[in-house]
Scaffold this active site. Structure first.
Site, PDB file in Angstrom:
ATOM      1  N   LYS A  88     -27.599   5.711  33.875  1.00  0.00           N
ATOM      2  CA  LYS A  88     -27.758   6.155  32.489  1.00  0.00           C
ATOM      3  C   LYS A  88     -27.300   7.611  32.421  1.00  0.00           C
ATOM      4  CE  LYS A  88     -30.095   2.393  31.276  1.00  0.00           C
ATOM      5  NZ  LYS A  88     -29.556   1.406  30.355  1.00  0.00           N
ATOM      6  N   THR A 140     -39.288 -12.960  15.463  1.00  0.00           N
ATOM      7  CA  THR A 140     -39.040 -11.814  14.582  1.00  0.00           C
ATOM      8  C   THR A 140     -38.886 -10.538  15.411  1.00  0.00           C
ATOM      9  OG1 THR A 140     -41.420 -11.603  14.304  1.00  0.00           O
ATOM     10  CG2 THR A 140     -40.216 -12.742  12.546  1.00  0.00           C
ATOM     11  N   ALA A 182     -34.329 -11.205  19.045  1.00  0.00           N
ATOM     12  CA  ALA A 182     -34.046 -12.301  18.118  1.00  0.00           C
ATOM     13  C   ALA A 182     -33.261 -11.759  16.935  1.00  0.00           C
ATOM     14  CB  ALA A 182     -35.352 -12.929  17.663  1.00  0.00           C
ATOM     15  N   HIS A 197     -27.461  -8.154  36.877  1.00  0.00           N
ATOM     16  CA  HIS A 197     -26.093  -8.197  36.348  1.00  0.00           C
ATOM     17  C   HIS A 197     -25.034  -7.961  37.442  1.00  0.00           C
ATOM     18  CE1 HIS A 197     -28.338  -8.138  32.768  1.00  0.00           C
ATOM     19  NE2 HIS A 197     -28.342  -6.844  32.518  1.00  0.00           N
ATOM     20  N   GLY A 203     -41.225 -15.522  19.506  1.00  0.00           N
ATOM     21  CA  GLY A 203     -40.851 -14.104  19.398  1.00  0.00           C
ATOM     22  C   GLY A 203     -39.686 -14.014  18.429  1.00  0.00           C
ATOM     23  N   ARG A 224     -19.048   5.358  28.911  1.00  0.00           N
ATOM     24  CA  ARG A 224     -19.608   4.014  28.831  1.00  0.00           C
ATOM     25  C   ARG A 224     -18.502   3.051  29.226  1.00  0.00           C
ATOM     26  NH1 ARG A 224     -22.735  -0.058  28.517  1.00  0.00           N
ATOM     27  NH2 ARG A 224     -23.298  -1.102  26.567  1.00  0.00           N
ATOM     28  N   HIS A 261     -27.570 -11.982  30.654  1.00  0.00           N
ATOM     29  CA  HIS A 261     -26.582 -11.974  29.555  1.00  0.00           C
ATOM     30  C   HIS A 261     -25.185 -11.603  30.053  1.00  0.00           C
ATOM     31  CE1 HIS A 261     -27.215  -7.592  29.194  1.00  0.00           C
ATOM     32  NE2 HIS A 261     -26.085  -7.559  28.515  1.00  0.00           N
TER      33      HIS A 261
HETATM   34  C1  BG6 Z   1     -29.754  -4.665  30.075  1.00  0.00           C
HETATM   35  C2  BG6 Z   1     -30.473  -3.480  30.647  1.00  0.00           C
HETATM   36  O1  BG6 Z   1     -30.115  -5.819  30.777  1.00  0.00           O
HETATM   37  O2  BG6 Z   1     -28.363  -4.449  30.196  1.00  0.00           O
HETATM   38  C3  BG6 Z   1     -30.053  -2.213  29.927  1.00  0.00           C
HETATM   39  O3  BG6 Z   1     -31.876  -3.675  30.489  1.00  0.00           O
HETATM   40  C4  BG6 Z   1     -28.559  -2.067  29.958  1.00  0.00           C
HETATM   41  O4  BG6 Z   1     -30.667  -1.082  30.493  1.00  0.00           O
HETATM   42  C5  BG6 Z   1     -27.885  -3.338  29.464  1.00  0.00           C
HETATM   43  O5  BG6 Z   1     -28.218  -0.984  29.107  1.00  0.00           O
HETATM   44  C6  BG6 Z   1     -26.389  -3.281  29.624  1.00  0.00           C
HETATM   45  O6  BG6 Z   1     -25.838  -4.387  28.967  1.00  0.00           O
HETATM   46  P1  BG6 Z   1     -24.511  -4.262  28.128  1.00  0.00           P
HETATM   47  O7  BG6 Z   1     -24.264  -5.646  27.626  1.00  0.00           O
HETATM   48  O8  BG6 Z   1     -24.797  -3.283  27.017  1.00  0.00           O
HETATM   49  O9  BG6 Z   1     -23.464  -3.777  29.071  1.00  0.00           O
END
Ligand code: BG6
Length: 791
Positions: free
Chosen positions: A365, A39, A43, A272, A37, A370, A209
């Protein structure tokens, strides 16, 4: 062409203080990185940059590299696309322009596109790698596959890698996977077992992540470094509450086909926010670099969490979502989606240290700002009579600020009325010059602030961890299943709940404010925005529980939540009647994910249930140790037994492990269980047996294709399942059909086909085992939710 940088690194290092010098010779090795994946969006945005950074950091450390971007398109089409992406990678500030240009040129020369579609493509790739190694006379260090593809493709690709891309010379294999890892406990389990048949646990790197975000990665080191300050206050006596919050301002336009299936809980909370919660509350490992210890301690927190029921969550949906769904999914104007885009969940840990401490997890959302942070708010028992502005009277808190928001950098902030934290390490610095901003109610000058000296993207960090084999920053299979074990029952109980509709942005005002009431959470303001009727729901009087007939037996049906409530109430009624009559209630329970919501209901709402007089038996068990997550008993214990006051000697797990082996006929486990039933249960007739039905029509662990009548009069038998683990122990029809009452619980859209089919077929237990359930003198009731009936 393989890079011709350092082939041999000779490190001279002085050992200890004894003056003996040893020469450690590290042989260089070659690492092949394959982004499947290569491209795609992820990535392009993060991965190539991450691998370039890895290359820059490692180029002088002895290993050599080649990089492959893989994809389904033929090479002539995709190569130019890949190189456009590669040209955009950049160096960090400390690299000179000249050196950067040189490194980029090398990186581009080491990178190739390869079509990776068929098994032959993977075999060709493996041959190519081996040929290159031979030509260049290189030893191989490892192969890293990054699967940046939709999750449905994982099992197939893992299988191809397993069968054709393993190195033959002992070099490591690491396969990196991105969420989603399933959408509930069962699907995660299926995916895990599919992957498990191709890859070993230590070869899988499941990415979250958030674990690569610098502040989150430093939660444990911060706790260790400041142990002397934190130990006395990291407990229920001092912590008021813990908040883990991710507020976003964007909508999900363009992602609806994915998002509408998942919603905010699966998208963000299950992974997360849960990970952050675990890092904040887990027992500190003695050794931070022991992945095993870190993962074990993290896992332990999951088993200490109280179950989440409907009263532990509120959900919302931004107003425009409905029409976005209609548009992107091509639905008509009356189509309604119940997918939440906002959720606030209240969890509690059932451990003396944290007893009663509220853990709030919130994300949404289209909110007003933010920002992402975790805050530990401490109790403050100082009342300032004169100077309310004195630091002693202000909130006492530690904030792990992930980023975004008013503070422009990630940071760890400790309010000055707590303590002055020690610096974590030289990669972090103290911030002393402050702009005029406030963070969570305190001017920034009221905090001690630490921030990383260099801000790095989460993927750059994670890629370096993968390369270093640092497994503690990834999600293990056990960890994943434990997290789904926590969230799945809540998701099922919310499946037909109405989200509160909110306008989005600053207009939300106080609409999403929440209030904690003991163990429950609710919206602070009582506004009913819309009713189910107004939403044009599927079945007129959707809230009611209906009675009817199914396969000539009694049937109760309702939306999932009401159905579970009704079943729990029926079990309690049966329990009270049995205890009244004979002083004891014998209850046999099935495993699997369907009954989890029922277990939670019983644990959280049935405080007068006569547990002291109840004996709990297992309908079936997998032949694995009872301490493993997949064990039915483990899950029953976690979700129900540990939360109720039931005497230990009333609990009867199946003896699947005897003489240190699992389900061996000669060990007589089945006979042992049968004897125990005959000894304790009058006439071996359980008062209540709870069953489910699997997709292949199995019930208990009685699977199709077996001569089930061969079990004769036996009450318990060893059986075989087509799914792993294959060996099972199960009650037989002889045992089930003696019961006073048998309930069969079936829930979810996924079971609709099965219910339709079952409504038509005649009894044939060999083919459709569930049709063999026919209590001789007892009553049988089907509990079917509307999703299973309507589909
Ligand atoms: C992602 C979600 O895993 O994490 C997204 O799928 C979310 O919906 C994002 O916006 C938030 O990550 P970050 O690094 O932008 O805080």
């Amino acid at each position: 062409m393989l890079v011709t940088v350092l082939l041999l690194l000779v490190t001279l290092c002085a050992k200890g203080g004894n003056g003996v010098e040893t020469e450690e010779v590290r042989r260089p090795g070659h690492v092949s990185v394959v982004i499947v994946g290569g491209t795609g969006d992820l990535a392009k945005k993060y991965l190539w940059q991450g691998f370039f950074q890895l290359y820059v950091n490692q180029v002088n450390n002895g290993n050599t590299f080649s990089f492959y971007g893989g994809g389904l398109s033929p090479a002539d089409q995709a190569t130019p696309v890949l190189f456009d992406i590669l040209k955009a990678v950049s160096c960090s500030k400390d690299v000179s322009q000249e050196r950067c240009a040189l490194l980029k040129e090398q990186f581009l020369r080491l990178s190739r596109y390869r079509q990776l579609k068929s098994l032959e493509d993977y075999q060709d790739l493996a041959n190519h790698i081996e040929k290159k190694l031979e030509e260049e006379g290189m030893t191989e260090a490892g192969r890293l596959f990054y699967l940046s593809v939709p999750a449905f493709a994982y099992a197939d690709i893992a299988d191809k890698i397993n069968s054709s891309c393993r190195s033959t010379n002992g070099a490591w294999l690491r396969v990196v996977l991105e969420k989603p890892f399933g959408h509930d406990f069962r699907s995660a389990q299926v995916l895990a077992s599919q992957l498990g048949s191709s890859l070993k646990e230590n070869e899988m790197y499941r990415i979250d992540h958030y674990l690569g975000k610098q502040v989150i990665a430093k939660i444990l080191p911060f706790r260790v470094e400041n142990k002397k300050f934190l130990d006395p206050i990291w407990n229920k006596q001092h912590i008021e509450r813990v908040e883990i919050v991710l507020k976003e301002t964007l909508d999900v336009k363009g992602r609806i086909p994915f998002y509408d299936q998942y919603g905010v809980i699966r998208d963000v909370l299950q992974n997360h926010l849960t990970e952050v919660m675990a890092l904040l509350t887990m027992r500190l490992p003695r050794n931070l670099s022991s992945s095993e210890e870190v993962l074990q301690n993290k896992l332990q927190i999951f088993s200490s969490l109280l179950p989440l029921g409907k009263n532990q969550a509120v959900i919302g949906q931004y107003q425009a979502y409905r029409s976005e769904v209609q548009q992107e999914l091509n639905k008509t104007k009356d189509h309604v989606s119940l997918t939440p885009t906002f959720a606030a969940v209240l969890a509690h840990i059932d451990e003396a240290q944290y007893e009663g401490v509220p853990l709030l997890m919130i994300s949404g959302k289209m909110l007003d700002e933010r920002v992402g942070y975790a805050r530990i708010l401490f109790k403050n028992d100082i009342f300032c009579l004169k100077n309310h502005n004195s630091i002693h009277c202000k909130p006492k808190q530690i904030v792990f600020y992930f980023g975004h928001g008013s503070l422009q950098y990630p940071a760890i902030l400790v309010s000055k009325n707590l303590f002055k934290p020690d610096l974590i390490n030289s990669e972090w610095k103290e911030v002393t010059e402050h702009s005029d901003i406030s963070v969570l109610g305190l001017p920034i000058s009221d905090y001690y602030v630490q921030t990383p000296t260099e801000q790095r993207d989460a993927y750059v960090e994670l890629i370096s961890y993968i390369y270093a084999g640092r497994k503690n920053s990834f999600i293990s299979t056990e960890n994943l299943l434990a997290s789904w074990g926590l969230w799945t029952p809540l998701l099922s109980s919310l499946a037909s709940s109405f989200p509160r509709i909110y306008p989005g942005g600053a207009d939300n005002e106080g609409l999403l404010d929440i209030r904690l009431k003991g163990k429950d959470i609710a919206y602070n303001s009582e506004v009913v925005i819309i009713s189910r009727d107004q939403m044009g729901g599927t079945s007129g009087n959707g809230f009611q529980v209906m009675q009817g007939k199914f396969r000539s037996a009694d049937m109760v049906s309702a939306w999932a939540e009401e159905l579970v409530e009704k079943l729990a109430a029926d079990i309690q009624e049966a329990a009270e009647a049995a205890v009244h009559e004979s002083g004891v209630f014998h209850l046999a329970l099935s495993g699997g994910s369907t009954p989890l919501a029922l277990f939670h209901r019983l644990a959280l709402h049935h405080f007068s249930f006569p547990w002291r007089n109840t004996h709990v038996w297992m309908v079936d068990e997998r032949c694995i140790p009872l301490t493993e997550v997949q064990s039915n008993f483990y899950s029953l214990h976690n979700h129900l037994l540990q939360h109720v006051r039931i005497p230990y000697y009333n609990i009867h797990p199946m003896p699947v492990q005897l003489n240190q082996r699992l389900c061996v006929e000669e060990d007589g486990g089945a006979q042992l269980y049968e004897k125990e039933i005959s000894r304790l249960v009058n006439g071996s007739s359980f008062h209540f047996v709870l069953l489910g039905v699997g997709y292949d029509y199995h019930t208990a662990s009685l699977f199709p294709g077996h001569k089930l009548d061969e079990f004769g009069e036996s009450l318990v038998a060893l059986t075989e399942s087509p799914a792993k683990p294959h060996q099972r122990m199960s009650l037989t029809f002889s045992a089930i059909n003696r019961a006073h009452k048998v309930a069969i619980l079936v829930m979810g859209k996924g079971k609709h086909e099965l219910i339709t089919q079952l409504s038509r077929v005649k009894d044939n237990p060999d083919k459709w085992p569930v049709t063999g359930v026919k209590p001789a003198n007892g009553r049988m009731v089907w509990y079917l939710d509307y999703d299973a009936i309507i589909g």
